[in-house]
Design a protein around this motif. Structure first.
Motif, PDB file in Angstrom:
ATOM      1  N   ALA A 340       0.825  -1.213   0.000  1.00 36.26           N
ATOM      2  CA  ALA A 340       0.000   0.000   0.000  1.00 36.26           C
ATOM      3  C   ALA A 340       0.855   1.259   0.000  1.00 36.26           C
ATOM      4  O   ALA A 340       0.638   2.175  -0.797  1.00 36.26           O
ATOM      5  CB  ALA A 340      -0.938  -0.013   1.212  1.00 36.26           C
ATOM      6  N   ILE A 341       1.851   1.327   0.902  1.00 39.20           N
ATOM      7  CA  ILE A 341       2.659   2.551   0.967  1.00 39.20           C
ATOM      8  C   ILE A 341       3.590   2.666  -0.239  1.00 39.20           C
ATOM      9  O   ILE A 341       3.926   3.776  -0.658  1.00 39.20           O
ATOM     10  CB  ILE A 341       3.443   2.653   2.291  1.00 39.20           C
ATOM     11  N   ALA A 342       3.979   1.525  -0.817  1.00 37.05           N
ATOM     12  CA  ALA A 342       4.781   1.576  -2.046  1.00 37.05           C
ATOM     13  C   ALA A 342       3.955   2.174  -3.178  1.00 37.05           C
ATOM     14  O   ALA A 342       4.460   2.962  -3.994  1.00 37.05           O
ATOM     15  CB  ALA A 342       5.269   0.175  -2.420  1.00 37.05           C
ATOM     16  N   ARG A 343       2.668   1.832  -3.227  1.00 31.23           N
ATOM     17  CA  ARG A 343       1.800   2.390  -4.246  1.00 31.23           C
ATOM     18  C   ARG A 343       1.595   3.894  -4.021  1.00 31.23           C
ATOM     19  O   ARG A 343       1.502   4.666  -4.987  1.00 31.23           O
ATOM     20  CB  ARG A 343       0.452   1.668  -4.240  1.00 31.23           C
ATOM     21  N   VAL A 344       1.545   4.331  -2.779  1.00 29.16           N
ATOM     22  CA  VAL A 344       1.429   5.765  -2.493  1.00 29.16           C
ATOM     23  C   VAL A 344       2.621   6.512  -3.075  1.00 29.16           C
ATOM     24  O   VAL A 344       2.467   7.588  -3.671  1.00 29.16           O
ATOM     25  CB  VAL A 344       1.317   6.031  -0.975  1.00 29.16           C
ATOM     26  N   ASP A 345       3.813   5.961  -2.922  1.00 30.88           N
ATOM     27  CA  ASP A 345       5.005   6.609  -3.492  1.00 30.88           C
ATOM     28  C   ASP A 345       4.849   6.807  -4.996  1.00 30.88           C
ATOM     29  O   ASP A 345       5.201   7.865  -5.541  1.00 30.88           O
ATOM     30  CB  ASP A 345       6.253   5.768  -3.210  1.00 30.88           C
ATOM     31  N   GLU A 346       4.304   5.799  -5.654  1.00 30.15           N
ATOM     32  CA  GLU A 346       4.093   5.901  -7.101  1.00 30.15           C
ATOM     33  C   GLU A 346       3.044   6.966  -7.416  1.00 30.15           C
ATOM     34  O   GLU A 346       3.210   7.757  -8.358  1.00 30.15           O
ATOM     35  CB  GLU A 346       3.638   4.542  -7.653  1.00 30.15           C
ATOM     36  N   GLU A 347       1.960   6.982  -6.622  1.00 30.83           N
ATOM     37  CA  GLU A 347       0.900   7.952  -6.859  1.00 30.83           C
ATOM     38  C   GLU A 347       1.391   9.384  -6.645  1.00 30.83           C
ATOM     39  O   GLU A 347       1.065  10.298  -7.419  1.00 30.83           O
ATOM     40  CB  GLU A 347      -0.290   7.649  -5.936  1.00 30.83           C
ATOM     41  N   VAL A 348       2.188   9.589  -5.602  1.00 32.15           N
ATOM     42  CA  VAL A 348       2.712  10.929  -5.325  1.00 32.15           C
ATOM     43  C   VAL A 348       3.651  11.373  -6.436  1.00 32.15           C
ATOM     44  O   VAL A 348       3.633  12.546  -6.859  1.00 32.15           O
ATOM     45  CB  VAL A 348       3.419  10.959  -3.957  1.00 32.15           C
ATOM     46  N   ALA A 349       4.469  10.453  -6.934  1.00 33.89           N
ATOM     47  CA  ALA A 349       5.382  10.794  -8.036  1.00 33.89           C
ATOM     48  C   ALA A 349       4.589  11.222  -9.270  1.00 33.89           C
ATOM     49  O   ALA A 349       4.952  12.196  -9.946  1.00 33.89           O
ATOM     50  CB  ALA A 349       6.275   9.597  -8.359  1.00 33.89           C
ATOM     51  N   ASP A 350       3.508  10.508  -9.548  1.00 30.44           N
ATOM     52  CA  ASP A 350       2.659  10.879 -10.689  1.00 30.44           C
ATOM     53  C   ASP A 350       2.046  12.262 -10.486  1.00 30.44           C
ATOM     54  O   ASP A 350       1.973  13.072 -11.415  1.00 30.44           O
ATOM     55  CB  ASP A 350       1.540   9.845 -10.869  1.00 30.44           C
ATOM     56  N   MET A 351       1.602  12.538  -9.267  1.00 30.60           N
ATOM     57  CA  MET A 351       0.976  13.824  -8.978  1.00 30.60           C
ATOM     58  C   MET A 351       1.987  14.964  -9.049  1.00 30.60           C
ATOM     59  O   MET A 351       1.689  16.043  -9.576  1.00 30.60           O
ATOM     60  CB  MET A 351       0.313  13.785  -7.596  1.00 30.60           C
ATOM     61  N   GLN A 352       3.181  14.704  -8.520  1.00 31.25           N
ATOM     62  CA  GLN A 352       4.206  15.754  -8.544  1.00 31.25           C
ATOM     63  C   GLN A 352       4.589  16.087  -9.976  1.00 31.25           C
ATOM     64  O   GLN A 352       4.818  17.254 -10.316  1.00 31.25           O
ATOM     65  CB  GLN A 352       5.438  15.299  -7.755  1.00 31.25           C
ATOM     66  N   ALA A 353       4.619  15.069 -10.831  1.00 29.38           N
ATOM     67  CA  ALA A 353       4.951  15.289 -12.243  1.00 29.38           C
ATOM     68  C   ALA A 353       3.896  16.173 -12.913  1.00 29.38           C
ATOM     69  O   ALA A 353       4.226  17.067 -13.697  1.00 29.38           O
ATOM     70  CB  ALA A 353       5.063  13.948 -12.972  1.00 29.38           C
ATOM     71  N   VAL A 354       2.628  15.937 -12.586  1.00 28.64           N
ATOM     72  CA  VAL A 354       1.554  16.757 -13.143  1.00 28.64           C
ATOM     73  C   VAL A 354       1.661  18.188 -12.635  1.00 28.64           C
ATOM     74  O   VAL A 354       1.521  19.151 -13.400  1.00 28.64           O
ATOM     75  CB  VAL A 354       0.176  16.157 -12.781  1.00 28.64           C
ATOM     76  N   ALA A 355       1.918  18.336 -11.343  1.00 31.55           N
ATOM     77  CA  ALA A 355       2.057  19.680 -10.767  1.00 31.55           C
ATOM     78  C   ALA A 355       3.214  20.428 -11.421  1.00 31.55           C
ATOM     79  O   ALA A 355       3.090  21.612 -11.766  1.00 31.55           O
ATOM     80  CB  ALA A 355       2.265  19.577  -9.259  1.00 31.55           C
ATOM     81  N   ASN A 356       4.321  19.730 -11.609  1.00 27.22           N
ATOM     82  CA  ASN A 356       5.490  20.363 -12.237  1.00 27.22           C
ATOM     83  C   ASN A 356       5.195  20.766 -13.672  1.00 27.22           C
ATOM     84  O   ASN A 356       5.564  21.860 -14.126  1.00 27.22           O
ATOM     85  CB  ASN A 356       6.685  19.414 -12.194  1.00 27.22           C
ATOM     86  N   ALA A 357       4.503  19.883 -14.386  1.00 27.93           N
ATOM     87  CA  ALA A 357       4.182  20.166 -15.784  1.00 27.93           C
ATOM     88  C   ALA A 357       3.234  21.359 -15.908  1.00 27.93           C
ATOM     89  O   ALA A 357       3.272  22.096 -16.894  1.00 27.93           O
ATOM     90  CB  ALA A 357       3.553  18.931 -16.432  1.00 27.93           C
ATOM     91  N   ASN A 358       2.400  21.542 -14.884  1.00 26.78           N
ATOM     92  CA  ASN A 358       1.474  22.677 -14.877  1.00 26.78           C
ATOM     93  C   ASN A 358       2.146  23.976 -14.462  1.00 26.78           C
ATOM     94  O   ASN A 358       1.520  25.040 -14.485  1.00 26.78           O
ATOM     95  CB  ASN A 358       0.306  22.404 -13.919  1.00 26.78           C
ATOM     96  N   GLY A 359       3.410  23.851 -14.038  1.00 24.04           N
ATOM     97  CA  GLY A 359       4.107  25.037 -13.561  1.00 24.04           C
ATOM     98  C   GLY A 359       3.736  25.416 -12.146  1.00 24.04           C
ATOM     99  O   GLY A 359       3.980  26.553 -11.708  1.00 24.04           O
TER     100      GLY A 359
END
Length: 717
Positions: A340-359
């Motif tokens: 479960a917590i390993a999947r959270v790490d993946e989800e956060v990485a995906d979210m951070q990438a979207v946030a970064n791409a949005n500036g």
């Protein structure tokens, strides 16, 4: 969730305290018909008599409860002082039939506590809590009564009774034993004192949480509505107007308001405020702070079970659950936690990438998780949760549940004309439940769908009357209670997929109530890590093609949900499972670890923080229920050291769902459905849950299906 009303806590959860059955005994009829107290009057009208919810008065509560307790104790004394040799018929049966009037009163009490609470009621509740505890102790510590129960139990070990009677005797004796019946007189006195103190602490805890839910409201101006849907905005405007803030928009401190706001609002600073208000309930360092109350509860629980020789509360509590030991429960949770917590790490990485791409120059914080998870969902699966909501109308979902009940249980739900059945609020609607073929009346289903002041948060199911047949067949009066945000006039109630799932879940509890075929009241009780299984299993029918194709239609156009959108929903079925599993398991683990720890000098806030650090809890999300507002565990004892039960039940759920997937007609296969009702719903607690599951599945449940359903790596061993 099954309701943890005072009725459940003080009466039904301990078998010996009451029958939880609502048949009336003749002696009471004569006495009660003359009273002006509505809560003490016989239930009159159609459908075997109904509670007069439309006439109940808070001012009547104290007298009604005290009179009910007095009558209940007279029942107990009559049983205890019987001169005949103890038998099932002269000891256990009258014990099952005892305290009928008090049970009726608790039906009203539960509504006034959970659905319609007020400052006046809370004062009465606080005054009655220790008296109710004394009442329970007078029963559990009645030596003559216990000796009669023990005599019946001992005799049954040599000459077993019929299966259902034996189960009642076993559960009744175990209830006495687990509640100190074998203690010395001195220890019994201390045991009763502890229970009395706990009863007041539980009431204080609940009222503190309710205070914070009612008093932390975030008001928005018109320029602060970015990202929010029109329906949400209209509803927020109406709530604000109702609260005297015309022209503003109210975000209440409940999950049904908080969750969509955090998912869609573009105002990050406001998201933080709303998030903080919600997750700080009971933890605001003021007179309504629950941390010291929790510390006292933990110490008293450990002392109480120590009187009976147990090392900790969890050891005592789990002995009659499916898990049996805290070690078994912990093993299951820790088998899932790393994935479960390993999947959270993946989800956060995906979210951070979207946030970064949005500036967006941010680091993902807890108040960002839902917002950016939604962005990832749209990017990965081209799936917009708000688009899905347009097809999830509350009334259509209700029809869908009735359809499923008809296919699996052969039930028909017919709306009852307004005014025919008394209700406690205009929002409550009622349906009659009958058998589709024979037309036999089964009961009534009450639905209270909307959040309001004085209503506790969350969703739950409860009964006002349960099925039994030992004194003639009774019908079932069951209710489901939700906290959907009430829409503006003329608007549809649109809900999220998660909320729709919860709606089906709670209806599963109702079906469990309606399908009961047990003879004795005690057998309507449940094993906590099993009774969530039936309701969790019913969630699976929401995503069946039959439900999707018939009941998911656009609220404005009436067009069915597009097949392309359905495909996206199914592809995204394991999306955000890191968040969902981790926030739940964190609460379950903290619950268990708090009750395994030494509570002497415990700093609850520090314990929560340090334990989560030891578990490597991701900082980007909180526990689903932080300790200071964890009502499952600290407003009573129903789920204490038992919150893991949802995961235990979900192992059964995933495994049982495989049986339907493998069947010729899938989730609507008649043969499997018949076994479902026969072995998993109708027996209630008349047989051992593990044996009941084996009769359904032909074997024990396996964890593999659970891991597969959540998209986690499946164990190879």
């Amino acid at each position: 969730m099954i309701s943890k009303s005072i009725k459940a806590v003080f009466v039904c959860s301990i078998v010996l305290f009451s029958s939880c059955n609502d048949d009336k005994i003749s002696e009471e009829k004569t006495v009660m018909n003359d009273t002006d107290n509505v809560l003490l009057q016989e239930w009159k009208g159609p459908y075997q008599g109904l509670p007069a919810f439309d006439k109940m008065n808070v001012a009547d509560v104290k007298e009604a409860v005290e009179t009910g307790m007095e009558m209940g104790l007279k029942d107990i004394e009559a049983i205890a002082n019987t001169t005949e040799a103890p038998t099932f018929e002269n000891t256990i049966v009258p014990l099952e039939a005892s305290a009928k009037k008090l049970n009726d009163v608790f039906t009203y009490y539960g509504i006034l506590s959970s659905n319609m609470s007020s400052p006046e009621f809370r004062d009465i509740q606080k005054d009655l809590a220790p008296k109710l505890s004394d009442y329970s102790s007078k029963i559990s510590q009645n030596e003559a009564l216990f000796m009669r129960v023990k005599a019946v139990y001992d005799a049954s070990l040599k000459n077993p009774l019929p299966d259902d009677q034996q189960r009642v005797v076993d559960l009744t004796y175990k209830g006495f034993e687990m509640n100190g019946a074998n203690l010395s007189a001195e220890k019994k006195k201390r045991y009763a004192a502890i229970n009395k103190e706990l009863s007041s602490l539980y009431t204080d805890f609940s009222n503190n949480v309710l205070h914070d839910e009612e008093n932390y409201v975030t008001y928005l101006n018109k320029n602060q509505l970015g990202g929010l849907s029109d329906a949400f905005i209209k509803s927020a405007a109406k709530i604000a107007t109702d609260k005297g803030q015309d022209g503003k928009y109210a975000i209440t401190n409940t999950r049904s308001s908080m969750d969509p706001f955090l998912t869609y609002s573009t105002e990050r600073d406001l998201r933080k405020i709303v998030w903080t208000n919600y997750y700080s309930r009971g933890d605001n360092n003021d007179e309504f702070d629950n941390n010291e109350i929790i510390a006292k509860i933990l110490k008293l629980r450990k002392e109480r079970v120590g009187l009976m020789g147990y090392d900790n509360y969890a050891q005592w509590r789990l002995q009659d659950r499916m898990a049996k030991t805290p070690e078994n429960a912990m093993d299951l949770m820790m088998a899932v936690w790393p994935a479960a917590i390993a999947r959270v790490d993946e989800e956060v990485a995906d979210m951070q990438a979207v946030a970064n791409a949005n500036g967006d120059s941010i680091k993902i914080e807890p108040w960002d998780y839902r917002f950016y998870a939604e962005k990832v969902r749209q990017k990965k699966y081209d799936l917009d949760s708000d688009e899905v909501k347009q097809y999830l109308q509350l009334d259509k979902l209700t029809d869908a549940m009735f359809y499923v009940a008809g296919r699996l249980f052969n039930y028909k739900f017919t709306p009852v004309e307004d005014g025919k059945v008394p209700v406690f609020h205009e929002d409550v609607k009622v349906w009659e439940v009958t058998d589709k073929d024979s037309g036999k009346h089964i009961g009534l289903w009450y639905l209270d769908p909307y959040a309001r002041k004085g209503k506790r948060s969350g969703a739950w199911a409860t009964t006002y009357r349960s099925y039994t047949s030992y004194q003639g067949e009774t019908n079932v009066l069951a209710s489901n209670n939700s906290n959907f945000v009430k829409p503006a006039p003329g608007e549809s109630v649109l809900v999220s997929w998660d909320d729709a799932t919860t709606f089906f879940h709670e209806f599963g509890h109702a079906l469990h109530f309606f399908s009961s075929n047990v003879k004795y009241p005690t057998l309507n009780g449940g094993v906590r890590d099993y009774t969530e299984f039936q309701s969790q299993l019913l969630e699976r029918w929401l995503s069946t093609d039959e439900v999707i194709n018939q009941f998911l239609v656009h609220h404005e156009t009436g067009e069915p949900i597009p097949a392309s959108l359905v495909e996206k929903i199914k592809k995204a079925s394991t999306f955000n499972q890191g968040f969902g599993t981790t926030e739940y398991l964190a609460s379950a683990l903290i619950d268990m670890k708090l009750h395994l720890a030494d509570p002497a000098n415990i700093d609850v806030d520090k314990f929560e923080r340090e334990t989560l650090q030891e578990l490597n809890m991701p900082k980007e999300l909180p526990m689903r229920h932080r300790t200071p507002h964890f009502g499952h565990v600290f407003s009573g004892e129903g789920y204490a050291t038992a919150y893991y039960g949802y995961m235990w039940a979900d192992v059964l759920t995933s495994d049982a769902a495989e049986a339907f997937k493998e069947a010729p007609d899938g989730f609507y296969d008649a043969e499997i459905a018949e076994k479902l009702v026969k072995y998993l719903f109708a027996p209630r607690n008349s047989m051992d849950p593990a044996e009941a599951y084996k009769l359904f599945r032909g074997r024990d449940a396996k964890i593999e299906a659970l891991m597969k359903d959540r998209g986690f790596p499946v164990p190879t061993e």
